[in-house]
Design a protein around this motif. Structure first.
Motif, mmCIF file in Angstrom:
data_model
loop_
_atom_site.group_PDB
_atom_site.id
_atom_site.type_symbol
_atom_site.label_atom_id
_atom_site.label_comp_id
_atom_site.label_asym_id
_atom_site.label_seq_id
_atom_site.Cartn_x
_atom_site.Cartn_y
_atom_site.Cartn_z
ATOM 1 N N ALA A 30 -2.471 -5.469 3.083
ATOM 2 C CA ALA A 30 -1.076 -5.903 3.027
ATOM 3 C C ALA A 30 -0.406 -5.709 4.393
ATOM 4 O O ALA A 30 0.361 -6.574 4.851
ATOM 5 C CB ALA A 30 -0.324 -5.135 1.947
ATOM 6 N N GLU A 31 -0.681 -4.592 5.057
ATOM 7 C CA GLU A 31 -0.105 -4.346 6.383
ATOM 8 C C GLU A 31 -0.596 -5.393 7.385
ATOM 9 O O GLU A 31 0.174 -5.893 8.207
ATOM 10 C CB GLU A 31 -0.461 -2.932 6.864
ATOM 11 N N GLN A 32 -1.878 -5.712 7.307
ATOM 12 C CA GLN A 32 -2.424 -6.739 8.192
ATOM 13 C C GLN A 32 -1.783 -8.098 7.915
ATOM 14 O O GLN A 32 -1.471 -8.847 8.834
ATOM 15 C CB GLN A 32 -3.938 -6.829 8.037
ATOM 16 N N ALA A 33 -1.574 -8.410 6.643
ATOM 17 C CA ALA A 33 -0.933 -9.676 6.285
ATOM 18 C C ALA A 33 0.500 -9.710 6.805
ATOM 19 O O ALA A 33 0.964 -10.737 7.327
ATOM 20 C CB ALA A 33 -0.965 -9.882 4.776
ATOM 21 N N VAL A 34 1.199 -8.571 6.675
ATOM 22 C CA VAL A 34 2.573 -8.500 7.179
ATOM 23 C C VAL A 34 2.584 -8.661 8.700
ATOM 24 O O VAL A 34 3.417 -9.397 9.251
ATOM 25 C CB VAL A 34 3.250 -7.170 6.758
ATOM 26 N N LEU A 35 1.661 -8.001 9.383
ATOM 27 C CA LEU A 35 1.573 -8.128 10.841
ATOM 28 C C LEU A 35 1.253 -9.575 11.248
ATOM 29 O O LEU A 35 1.819 -10.107 12.205
ATOM 30 C CB LEU A 35 0.518 -7.173 11.408
ATOM 31 N N MET A 36 0.370 -10.199 10.495
ATOM 32 C CA MET A 36 0.010 -11.579 10.792
ATOM 33 C C MET A 36 1.210 -12.497 10.575
ATOM 34 O O MET A 36 1.498 -13.375 11.396
ATOM 35 C CB MET A 36 -1.165 -12.025 9.905
ATOM 36 N N GLN A 37 1.928 -12.296 9.479
ATOM 37 C CA GLN A 37 3.113 -13.114 9.213
ATOM 38 C C GLN A 37 4.188 -12.859 10.263
ATOM 39 O O GLN A 37 4.858 -13.799 10.715
ATOM 40 C CB GLN A 37 3.668 -12.816 7.799
ATOM 41 N N THR A 38 4.359 -11.615 10.674
ATOM 42 C CA THR A 38 5.320 -11.287 11.723
ATOM 43 C C THR A 38 4.931 -11.972 13.024
ATOM 44 O O THR A 38 5.787 -12.527 13.728
ATOM 45 C CB THR A 38 5.392 -9.760 11.931
ATOM 46 N N SER A 39 3.648 -11.969 13.322
ATOM 47 C CA SER A 39 3.161 -12.643 14.526
ATOM 48 C C SER A 39 3.427 -14.140 14.444
ATOM 49 O O SER A 39 3.884 -14.752 15.422
ATOM 50 C CB SER A 39 1.662 -12.379 14.682
#
Length: 122
Positions: A30-39
């Motif tokens: 989930a953190e990786q997905a959030v980071l990817m979406q933020t990027s």
């Protein structure tokens, strides 16, 4: 029965460890997905900012081109008007020269006729 309590506690311990591992993995995902979406959002914002800046530049360039086009059209219209005026003057000059040549020709013929009559009286 004596073995049931340690066996159940071992199963509960292993099950809770397995569940904690699953939750940790899901949290990392989930953190990786959030980071990817933020990027992605950051890239979209950067692209949008760039597009806005470029649209302002394009608008300025378009105004310059339109201004130059209007100026060029006015200059071309003036050139055409001046050229037509010069052509009219040239045509008037040609008519005047034609009339002058006709008058000179008539004068020359009259002079020739006069000289002939003077030399050969009737």
């Amino acid at each position: 029965m004596a073995l049931a309590i340690p066996l159940i506690s071992s199963i509960v311990y292993l099950g809770s460890g397995w569940l904690n591992n699953k939750f940790d993995t899901q949290e990392k995902t989930a953190e990786q997905a959030v980071l990817m979406q933020t990027s992605r959002i950051d890239r979209i914002e950067t692209t949008a900012t760039t597009a806005i800046e470029q649209s302002a530049k394009v608008n300025e360039r378009l105004m310059v081109v339109e201004t130059k086009q209007v100026t060029a059209d006015a200059t071309a219209a003036n050139f055409q008007k001046d050229t037509l005026i010069r052509l009219d003057r040239l045509q008037d000059s040609m008519v005047s020269m034609s009339n002058a040549i006709a008058a000179l020709t008539a004068t020359m013929q009259a002079r020739e006729d006069y000289d002939r009559r003077k030399i050969n009286p009737p």
